[in-house]
Design a protein around this motif. Structure first.
Motif, mmCIF file in Angstrom:
data_model
loop_
_atom_site.group_PDB
_atom_site.id
_atom_site.type_symbol
_atom_site.label_atom_id
_atom_site.label_comp_id
_atom_site.label_asym_id
_atom_site.label_seq_id
_atom_site.Cartn_x
_atom_site.Cartn_y
_atom_site.Cartn_z
ATOM 1 N N GLN A 45 31.230 16.898 14.261
ATOM 2 C CA GLN A 45 30.738 16.821 12.833
ATOM 3 C C GLN A 45 29.265 17.280 12.799
ATOM 4 O O GLN A 45 29.071 18.080 11.614
ATOM 5 N N HIS A 46 28.599 17.426 13.758
ATOM 6 C CA HIS A 46 27.179 17.899 13.545
ATOM 7 C C HIS A 46 27.396 19.566 13.822
ATOM 8 O O HIS A 46 26.843 20.192 12.823
ATOM 9 N N ALA A 47 28.494 19.940 14.500
ATOM 10 C CA ALA A 47 28.332 21.468 14.644
ATOM 11 C C ALA A 47 29.126 21.882 13.276
ATOM 12 O O ALA A 47 28.688 23.102 13.023
ATOM 13 N N GLN A 48 29.891 21.260 12.708
ATOM 14 C CA GLN A 48 30.403 21.579 11.445
ATOM 15 C C GLN A 48 29.319 21.541 10.356
ATOM 16 O O GLN A 48 29.350 22.687 9.512
ATOM 17 N N SER A 49 28.591 20.829 10.254
ATOM 18 C CA SER A 49 27.470 20.598 9.260
ATOM 19 C C SER A 49 26.277 21.702 9.448
ATOM 20 O O SER A 49 25.859 22.409 8.569
ATOM 21 N N GLU A 50 26.251 21.958 10.960
ATOM 22 C CA GLU A 50 25.536 23.017 10.914
ATOM 23 C C GLU A 50 25.650 24.521 10.491
ATOM 24 O O GLU A 50 25.156 25.314 10.111
ATOM 25 N N SER A 51 27.187 24.554 10.922
ATOM 26 C CA SER A 51 28.040 25.692 10.260
ATOM 27 C C SER A 51 27.727 25.916 9.003
ATOM 28 O O SER A 51 27.503 27.094 8.496
ATOM 29 N N VAL A 52 28.056 24.788 8.164
ATOM 30 C CA VAL A 52 28.057 24.971 6.886
ATOM 31 C C VAL A 52 26.686 25.168 6.306
ATOM 32 O O VAL A 52 26.313 26.188 5.399
ATOM 33 N N ARG A 53 25.675 24.630 6.922
ATOM 34 C CA ARG A 53 24.391 25.104 6.544
ATOM 35 C C ARG A 53 23.893 26.502 6.832
ATOM 36 O O ARG A 53 23.453 27.157 5.932
ATOM 37 N N ALA A 54 24.433 27.066 8.035
ATOM 38 C CA ALA A 54 23.919 28.486 8.171
ATOM 39 C C ALA A 54 24.816 29.391 7.042
ATOM 40 O O ALA A 54 24.144 30.353 6.780
ATOM 41 N N ARG A 55 26.028 29.057 6.930
ATOM 42 C CA ARG A 55 26.924 29.794 6.027
ATOM 43 C C ARG A 55 26.133 29.683 4.758
ATOM 44 O O ARG A 55 26.103 30.900 3.728
ATOM 45 N N ARG A 56 25.673 28.523 4.098
ATOM 46 C CA ARG A 56 25.005 28.488 2.862
ATOM 47 C C ARG A 56 23.811 29.312 2.762
ATOM 48 O O ARG A 56 23.303 30.070 1.920
ATOM 49 N N SER A 57 23.004 29.356 3.793
ATOM 50 C CA SER A 57 21.654 29.844 3.953
ATOM 51 C C SER A 57 21.966 31.440 3.927
ATOM 52 O O SER A 57 21.251 32.242 3.256
ATOM 53 N N LEU A 58 23.004 32.025 4.509
ATOM 54 C CA LEU A 58 23.316 33.455 4.427
ATOM 55 C C LEU A 58 23.876 33.793 3.051
ATOM 56 O O LEU A 58 23.466 34.781 2.799
ATOM 57 N N GLU A 59 24.632 33.204 2.569
ATOM 58 C CA GLU A 59 25.092 33.108 1.132
ATOM 59 C C GLU A 59 24.037 33.251 0.035
ATOM 60 O O GLU A 59 24.255 33.992 -0.860
ATOM 61 N N GLY A 60 23.117 32.445 0.297
ATOM 62 C CA GLY A 60 21.979 32.249 -0.444
ATOM 63 C C GLY A 60 20.787 33.428 -0.324
ATOM 64 O O GLY A 60 19.957 33.533 -1.262
ATOM 65 N N MET A 61 21.101 34.094 0.595
ATOM 66 C CA MET A 61 20.046 35.127 0.745
ATOM 67 C C MET A 61 20.234 36.422 -0.265
ATOM 68 O O MET A 61 21.223 36.744 -0.225
ATOM 69 N N ALA A 62 19.188 36.448 -0.967
ATOM 70 C CA ALA A 62 19.101 37.588 -2.150
ATOM 71 C C ALA A 62 18.635 38.851 -1.282
ATOM 72 O O ALA A 62 17.756 38.972 -0.725
ATOM 73 N N ALA A 63 19.346 39.965 -1.698
ATOM 74 C CA ALA A 63 19.155 41.440 -1.359
ATOM 75 C C ALA A 63 17.612 41.798 -2.289
ATOM 76 O O ALA A 63 17.835 41.143 -3.279
ATOM 77 N N PRO A 64 16.784 42.469 -1.590
ATOM 78 C CA PRO A 64 15.730 42.826 -2.424
ATOM 79 C C PRO A 64 15.811 43.804 -3.601
ATOM 80 O O PRO A 64 16.946 44.368 -3.619
ATOM 81 N N ALA A 65 15.273 43.172 -4.666
ATOM 82 C CA ALA A 65 15.765 43.939 -5.936
ATOM 83 C C ALA A 65 14.726 45.094 -6.450
ATOM 84 O O ALA A 65 13.513 44.982 -6.059
ATOM 85 N N GLY A 66 14.962 46.093 -7.022
ATOM 86 C CA GLY A 66 14.277 47.177 -7.506
ATOM 87 C C GLY A 66 13.850 47.980 -6.415
ATOM 88 O O GLY A 66 14.696 48.214 -5.280
ATOM 89 N N ARG A 67 12.728 48.648 -6.671
ATOM 90 C CA ARG A 67 12.344 49.441 -5.744
ATOM 91 C C ARG A 67 11.523 48.685 -4.449
ATOM 92 O O ARG A 67 10.832 47.708 -4.694
ATOM 93 N N VAL A 68 11.960 48.943 -3.210
ATOM 94 C CA VAL A 68 11.386 48.369 -2.096
ATOM 95 C C VAL A 68 10.834 49.275 -1.072
ATOM 96 O O VAL A 68 11.211 50.486 -0.823
ATOM 97 N N THR A 69 9.889 48.878 -0.225
ATOM 98 C CA THR A 69 9.301 49.729 0.845
ATOM 99 C C THR A 69 10.384 49.629 1.826
ATOM 100 O O THR A 69 11.046 48.754 2.084
ATOM 101 N N ILE A 70 10.375 50.512 2.827
ATOM 102 C CA ILE A 70 11.117 50.754 3.865
ATOM 103 C C ILE A 70 10.920 49.505 4.756
ATOM 104 O O ILE A 70 11.660 48.919 5.488
ATOM 105 N N GLY A 71 9.700 49.081 4.781
ATOM 106 C CA GLY A 71 9.395 47.916 5.647
ATOM 107 C C GLY A 71 10.171 46.453 5.056
ATOM 108 O O GLY A 71 10.542 45.602 5.938
ATOM 109 N N ALA A 72 10.114 46.434 3.767
ATOM 110 C CA ALA A 72 10.750 45.243 3.170
ATOM 111 C C ALA A 72 12.267 45.466 3.508
ATOM 112 O O ALA A 72 13.030 44.395 3.569
ATOM 113 N N PHE A 73 12.858 46.673 3.260
ATOM 114 C CA PHE A 73 14.449 46.788 3.543
ATOM 115 C C PHE A 73 14.518 46.291 4.819
ATOM 116 O O PHE A 73 15.595 45.778 5.168
ATOM 117 N N ARG A 74 13.758 46.809 5.895
ATOM 118 C CA ARG A 74 13.912 46.678 7.198
ATOM 119 C C ARG A 74 14.097 45.117 7.504
ATOM 120 O O ARG A 74 14.701 44.485 8.138
#
Length: 145
Positions: free
Chosen positions: A34-63
């Motif tokens: 159950q702990h492993a499942q909740s950690e997996s769900v949390r990691a997936r939600r964090s990944l899904e919630g990650m927003a790509a940089p918008a607009g013009r970005v520097t190469i450092g921000a992109f990396r």
């Protein structure tokens, strides 16, 4: 007549302790799953919630965004592997518990059968004593007639 005593009582006691230990291992493995499942769900939600940089970005921000995405993806994959390992551990613990329960149940059934046979013999001997008392002649003190 002697009091009933199951000859395999010590074995039954050990089997019950083994079953109890298997039950505790099963509970621990289910909690880990159950702990492993909740950690997996949390990691997936964090990944899904990650927003790509918008607009013009520097190469450092992109990396940085790319590296962050890679780390989060790796974390999610590791968590999924942990779920698979925990699922297998829980399956094995459940199987071990089932075997321990079956071994205990077999001895418990044997004990129940022995108790029933002992009770039947005890009842028969009591009936024989009562029959002797009922058929005895008044004034008879025992011994040979």
């Amino acid at each position: 007549m002697k009091a009933y005593r199951f000859r395999l009582d010590s074995v039954l006691r050990v089997r019950r302790l083994q079953e109890q230990a298997a039950t505790q291992r099963l509970a621990a493995s289910v909690r880990a799953l159950q702990h492993a499942q909740s950690e997996s769900v949390r990691a997936r939600r964090s990944l899904e919630g990650m927003a790509a940089p918008a607009g013009r970005v520097t190469i450092g921000a992109f990396r940085w965004a790319h590296a962050q995405s890679t780390r989060m993806s790796e974390t999610a994959r590791e968590r999924d592997e942990a779920v698979e390992a925990a699922t297998e551990a829980a399956r094995q613990a459940n199987e071990a518990w089932g075997i321990a329960r079956q071994r205990t149940a077999t001895l418990e059934r044997l004990d129940e059968r022995h108790v029933a046979l002992w009770q039947k013999e005890f009842d028969r001997s009591e009936a024989a004593v009562l029959d002797d008392l009922a058929t005895r002649r008044p004034g008879w003190k025992g011994g040979s007639p």
